[in-house]
Design a protein around this motif. Structure first.
Motif, PDB file in Angstrom:
ATOM      1  N   ARG A 177       0.853  -1.189   0.000  1.00 30.51           N
ATOM      2  CA  ARG A 177       0.000   0.000   0.000  1.00 30.51           C
ATOM      3  C   ARG A 177       0.885   1.234   0.000  1.00 30.51           C
ATOM      4  O   ARG A 177       1.771   1.388   0.845  1.00 30.51           O
ATOM      5  CB  ARG A 177      -0.895   0.008   1.222  1.00 30.51           C
ATOM      6  N   CYS A 178       0.628   2.143  -0.951  1.00 32.65           N
ATOM      7  CA  CYS A 178       1.507   3.304  -1.121  1.00 32.65           C
ATOM      8  C   CYS A 178       0.691   4.582  -1.276  1.00 32.65           C
ATOM      9  O   CYS A 178      -0.482   4.565  -1.666  1.00 32.65           O
ATOM     10  CB  CYS A 178       2.407   3.136  -2.355  1.00 32.65           C
ATOM     11  N   TYR A 179       1.349   5.690  -0.961  1.00 30.79           N
ATOM     12  CA  TYR A 179       0.909   7.029  -1.307  1.00 30.79           C
ATOM     13  C   TYR A 179       1.883   7.594  -2.326  1.00 30.79           C
ATOM     14  O   TYR A 179       3.087   7.278  -2.286  1.00 30.79           O
ATOM     15  CB  TYR A 179       0.898   7.939  -0.082  1.00 30.79           C
ATOM     16  N   GLY A 180       1.377   8.450  -3.200  1.00 31.63           N
ATOM     17  CA  GLY A 180       2.293   9.202  -4.029  1.00 31.63           C
ATOM     18  C   GLY A 180       3.117  10.155  -3.183  1.00 31.63           C
ATOM     19  O   GLY A 180       2.635  10.698  -2.182  1.00 31.63           O
ATOM     20  N   VAL A 181       4.371  10.367  -3.557  1.00 27.91           N
ATOM     21  CA  VAL A 181       5.237  11.261  -2.789  1.00 27.91           C
ATOM     22  C   VAL A 181       4.652  12.669  -2.755  1.00 27.91           C
ATOM     23  O   VAL A 181       4.811  13.398  -1.773  1.00 27.91           O
ATOM     24  CB  VAL A 181       6.669  11.255  -3.370  1.00 27.91           C
ATOM     25  N   GLY A 182       3.931  13.047  -3.817  1.00 26.77           N
ATOM     26  CA  GLY A 182       3.270  14.346  -3.807  1.00 26.77           C
ATOM     27  C   GLY A 182       2.226  14.444  -2.713  1.00 26.77           C
ATOM     28  O   GLY A 182       2.090  15.481  -2.053  1.00 26.77           O
ATOM     29  N   ASP A 183       1.471  13.343  -2.476  1.00 26.10           N
ATOM     30  CA  ASP A 183       0.480  13.340  -1.397  1.00 26.10           C
ATOM     31  C   ASP A 183       1.157  13.411  -0.034  1.00 26.10           C
ATOM     32  O   ASP A 183       0.676  14.104   0.874  1.00 26.10           O
ATOM     33  CB  ASP A 183      -0.385  12.086  -1.487  1.00 26.10           C
ATOM     34  N   VAL A 184       2.256  12.682   0.109  1.00 18.79           N
ATOM     35  CA  VAL A 184       2.984  12.736   1.379  1.00 18.79           C
ATOM     36  C   VAL A 184       3.543  14.137   1.600  1.00 18.79           C
ATOM     37  O   VAL A 184       3.550  14.650   2.726  1.00 18.79           O
ATOM     38  CB  VAL A 184       4.108  11.682   1.396  1.00 18.79           C
ATOM     39  N   ALA A 185       4.010  14.772   0.523  1.00 14.30           N
ATOM     40  CA  ALA A 185       4.538  16.135   0.645  1.00 14.30           C
ATOM     41  C   ALA A 185       3.467  17.094   1.149  1.00 14.30           C
ATOM     42  O   ALA A 185       3.747  18.000   1.946  1.00 14.30           O
ATOM     43  CB  ALA A 185       5.099  16.602  -0.692  1.00 14.30           C
ATOM     44  N   GLU A 186       2.224  16.919   0.685  1.00 12.86           N
ATOM     45  CA  GLU A 186       1.135  17.781   1.162  1.00 12.86           C
ATOM     46  C   GLU A 186       0.927  17.614   2.665  1.00 12.86           C
ATOM     47  O   GLU A 186       0.718  18.599   3.379  1.00 12.86           O
ATOM     48  CB  GLU A 186      -0.157  17.449   0.416  1.00 12.86           C
ATOM     49  N   ARG A 187       0.995  16.387   3.158  1.00  9.10           N
ATOM     50  CA  ARG A 187       0.821  16.154   4.593  1.00  9.10           C
ATOM     51  C   ARG A 187       1.992  16.696   5.385  1.00  9.10           C
ATOM     52  O   ARG A 187       1.821  17.206   6.498  1.00  9.10           O
ATOM     53  CB  ARG A 187       0.614  14.665   4.848  1.00  9.10           C
ATOM     54  N   VAL A 188       3.189  16.590   4.836  1.00  6.44           N
ATOM     55  CA  VAL A 188       4.363  17.164   5.496  1.00  6.44           C
ATOM     56  C   VAL A 188       4.231  18.678   5.581  1.00  6.44           C
ATOM     57  O   VAL A 188       4.532  19.290   6.615  1.00  6.44           O
ATOM     58  CB  VAL A 188       5.648  16.768   4.749  1.00  6.44           C
ATOM     59  N   GLN A 189       3.746  19.292   4.519  1.00  4.74           N
ATOM     60  CA  GLN A 189       3.586  20.741   4.518  1.00  4.74           C
ATOM     61  C   GLN A 189       2.605  21.185   5.599  1.00  4.74           C
ATOM     62  O   GLN A 189       2.880  22.128   6.349  1.00  4.74           O
ATOM     63  CB  GLN A 189       3.106  21.209   3.151  1.00  4.74           C
ATOM     64  N   VAL A 190       1.453  20.521   5.713  1.00  2.10           N
ATOM     65  CA  VAL A 190       0.472  20.879   6.734  1.00  2.10           C
ATOM     66  C   VAL A 190       1.054  20.688   8.128  1.00  2.10           C
ATOM     67  O   VAL A 190       0.895  21.530   9.019  1.00  2.10           O
ATOM     68  CB  VAL A 190      -0.810  20.044   6.559  1.00  2.10           C
ATOM     69  N   ALA A 191       1.754  19.567   8.330  1.00  2.00           N
ATOM     70  CA  ALA A 191       2.347  19.288   9.645  1.00  2.00           C
ATOM     71  C   ALA A 191       3.388  20.338  10.018  1.00  2.00           C
ATOM     72  O   ALA A 191       3.442  20.798  11.171  1.00  2.00           O
ATOM     73  CB  ALA A 191       2.967  17.900   9.655  1.00  2.00           C
ATOM     74  N   PHE A 192       4.210  20.742   9.069  1.00  2.13           N
ATOM     75  CA  PHE A 192       5.250  21.730   9.363  1.00  2.13           C
ATOM     76  C   PHE A 192       4.650  23.111   9.579  1.00  2.13           C
ATOM     77  O   PHE A 192       5.163  23.890  10.391  1.00  2.13           O
ATOM     78  CB  PHE A 192       6.290  21.755   8.234  1.00  2.13           C
ATOM     79  N   GLU A 193       3.588  23.445   8.869  1.00  5.56           N
ATOM     80  CA  GLU A 193       2.939  24.736   9.101  1.00  5.56           C
ATOM     81  C   GLU A 193       2.355  24.819  10.502  1.00  5.56           C
ATOM     82  O   GLU A 193       2.334  25.891  11.116  1.00  5.56           O
ATOM     83  CB  GLU A 193       1.839  24.963   8.063  1.00  5.56           C
ATOM     84  N   GLN A 194       1.888  23.695  11.045  1.00  2.53           N
ATOM     85  CA  GLN A 194       1.255  23.697  12.360  1.00  2.53           C
ATOM     86  C   GLN A 194       2.250  23.523  13.502  1.00  2.53           C
ATOM     87  O   GLN A 194       2.032  24.064  14.587  1.00  2.53           O
ATOM     88  CB  GLN A 194       0.212  22.574  12.431  1.00  2.53           C
ATOM     89  N   HIS A 195       3.336  22.791  13.273  1.00  2.00           N
ATOM     90  CA  HIS A 195       4.178  22.377  14.394  1.00  2.00           C
ATOM     91  C   HIS A 195       5.637  22.801  14.283  1.00  2.00           C
ATOM     92  O   HIS A 195       6.394  22.605  15.247  1.00  2.00           O
ATOM     93  CB  HIS A 195       4.123  20.857  14.548  1.00  2.00           C
TER      94      HIS A 195
END
Length: 621
Positions: A177-195
């Motif tokens: 089971r995989c995510y595209g790296v682009g999708d993971v990048a979006e989650r990383v961006q949200v996490a870094f903006e918040q934390h």
């Protein structure tokens, strides 16, 4: 209308490797030229080269690249006509730094292998423009796949395992089971903006002062960790995947104006990040607005206040302290919190004796008609205030010297759930930074740590009418509107020091079980008796019960028919009890004591008052 800055031309700059940030402002200006010349009628590059000298440290003014531009008619200059033919920009550099030239896409010049600095400048300029080549590379990186097994962070890995698609991982080669790296990048961006927060790439003025001090050995280093390491550590992913995500996010955050000013942008390859602290500023501001609205706008029907309290207390029974203690605790039989003490102050003997005769009535929660307003109740709402210690119960009623205080212990006879405000100070929230709601929960927890102090802060008697409005609203909400069933609140005492607690049981849990007395019982109380040596204080309660009736001998009677109206008339009539509540408390009669107040002690902080005298003088101006 776009304008080409004149100081671009004939500028000299010492260029360093682009990877170390040395191209700075000059590379950004090349990017500016390329951006302005999109749709250019003609862009020609004349290349002049010279052999590098043997001494690379010596500046060589002959090694240069000449770029000629021809702007279209719709572009204007700061001065002069709207059209110009050729302007020349010469790029001067150290020997060997520039041995190439910049050309158009239609006619790219041949760039020798030694022309590293020029290639890096062009690369930086292209990135600042968000050029097609750089975007294509970002799209290729987004198309890569990252499997859940390559992600060590539990929340993100679980999400990929649940919602990802089966594909071949670009990093481990396994089909999972995989995510595209682009999708993971979006989650990383949200996490870094918040934390996370990007640290400054320049020392502060104070740090500059230390660095310039010859006697100081201070060596400045940038705070945080490099962006790729921060991503890899946060998501617990391979370094290669972190680098790909960093490049994707850097391309999305490229800003031409910032590049032109030489400013670092978010997720730049040279940037460094550190975790930022949690702030409850928004929650504190909403609480102040809540208090103000109760005092000045709407006191009894306020949807805004209800929504605010719901956001604070909904789901509070799921929270725990750092040691695992719940915020909502059980009280009653079989628990650690199974009884409470309650005190009442008396200034007349008659009322005291009356209370001693029926402590279930006169030492329990008062009738609604005489219920005074308190910290957790409005006037007319009967609640039960108690404490876990008899001395604390006495301190809370603040008896005057010369008065008498009756104290009794009450057993909690049915299970209750109490909100423990003392545990709020240590509330802890665990979770993942990749959970979008985690930041909000952390901010709420930070606010809850201060809520206990807000609710229990001392209030002057003259201010109680207004200052108790917020805490009364909290109690009403928890008692009637909360999604979590709560019967009362445990809160720290402001009248006594130490590990002592107060408790308020809401109206629905404040009923005291009536004493089991035979019908016709007469109760008398006295506070002493006369001895030979005088009056001896001796508090005593005497119950006089009627004699048990004698049952007549049973006689055989014919069985009455149905309905037996005679038997129904002989049945004892019980008046209807309008109190719908189940009894929660039972007074322990052997625990009743009377305390005569002889003196009151205070703990204070002493401060000296200084007094000065000055002569008045008129100002000189």
């Amino acid at each position: 209308m776009a304008r080409l800055p004149r100081d671009l031309f004939d500028r000299r700059a010492t260029l360093g490797p682009c990877k170390n940030g040395g191209v700075g402002f000059f590379a950004a200006q090349i990017a500016l030229v390329l951006k302005l010349l999109r749709g250019v009628e003609q862009c020609r590059v004349d290349e002049r080269r010279s052999e590098p000298p043997t001494n690379p440290a010596r500046f060589n003014p002959t090694a240069a690249a000449e770029i000629r531009y021809s702007l279209p008619s719709h572009l204007a200059l700061p001065e002069g006509p709207n059209r110009f033919s050729f302007h020349t920009a010469k790029l001067w550099s150290l020997p060997g730094s520039i041995n190439g030239a910049i050309g158009s896409e239609e006619d790219p010049p041949a760039v020798p292998a030694k022309a590293l600095a020029t290639a890096e400048i062009v690369e930086c300029a292209g990135k600042a423009l968000g050029g097609d080549v750089h975007q294509d590379e970002a799209d290729e990186l987004k198309a890569k796949m990252l499997c859940h097994a390559c992600v060590g962070e539990a929340y993100l890995s679980g999400e990929i395992a649940r919602e990802g698609e089966c594909a071949k991982c670009s990093y481990c080669g396994k089909t999972r089971r995989c995510y595209g790296v682009g999708d993971v990048a979006e989650r990383v961006q949200v996490a870094f903006e918040q934390h996370y927060i990007r640290t400054s790439d320049q020392p502060t003025s104070w740090q500059y002062t230390l660095m310039s001090d010859r006697e100081s050995s201070y060596d400045w280093s940038r705070d945080g960790e490099p962006i790729t390491d921060a991503i890899a550590n946060a998501a617990e992913i391979p370094q290669e995947a972190a680098e790909d995500i960093q490049q994707i996010l850097e391309a999305e955050h490229d800003d031409f104006d910032s590049a032109a000013m030489g400013e670092e942008t978010e997720f730049s390859s040279d940037s460094q990040y550190e975790e930022k602290g949690t702030s409850d500023r928004v929650w504190q501001e909403e609480w102040r607005n809540f208090e103000s609205s109760l005092k000045t706008e709407a006191r009894f029907f306020s949807r805004t206040a209800a929504r605010h309290l719901a956001s604070i207390f909904d789901g509070i029974d799921d929270l725990r302290t750092q040691s695992g203690q719940p915020l909502v605790v059980d009280a009653g039989p079989g628990t650690d919190f199974h009884s409470v003490y309650r005190a009442r102050v008396f200034q007349s003997e008659d009322k005291l004796e009356e209370a001693l005769c029926r402590p279930d009535i006169h030492l329990g929660s008062p009738p609604a008609s005489v219920a005074a307003a308190g910290r957790m109740n409005a006037r007319g709402i009967s609640v039960f205030y108690g404490a876990n210690d008899s001395k604390v119960a006495i301190a809370e009623v603040r008896p005057p010297v010369g008065s008498q205080v009756a104290v009794a212990r009450f057993e909690i006879i049915r299970p209750l759930r109490l909100l423990d405000l003392t545990a709020l100070t240590a509330v802890s929230v665990t979770g993942s930074i990749f959970d979008p709601d985690h930041a909000g929960r952390m901010e709420r927890a930070m606010f809850l740590r201060t809520l206990s102090a807000r609710i229990t802060r001392p209030v002057m008697p003259d201010d109680e009418h207004f200052e108790y409005l917020a805490t009364q609203a909290v109690a009403d909400f928890l008692a009637t509107e909360s999604s979590v069933p709560i019967d009362g609140i445990i809160f720290p005492s402001v009248q006594a020091a130490g590990d002592v607690l107060n408790v308020v049981l809401f109206h629905k849990a404040a009923r005291v079980e009536a004493l089991a007395l035979p019908k016709g019982t007469e109760i008398k109380a006295r506070n002493g008796h006369m001895e030979e040596d005088g009056w001896e204080e001796d508090y005593e309660v005497i119950e006089e019960v009627p004699p048990a009736p004698k049952e007549p001998a049973a006689e055989a009677k014919p069985k009455p028919g149905w309905p037996d109206f005679a038997a129904m008339a002989a049945m004892p009539w019980e008046p209807h009890d309008p109190d719908w509540r189940d009894a929660s408390l039972r007074v322990v009669l052997d625990s009743v004591t009377v305390h005569q107040v002889r003196r009151v002690e205070f703990k204070t902080d002493e401060f000296n008052v200084s007094r000065r005298r000055w002569e008045k003088r008129e100002p000189d101006f």
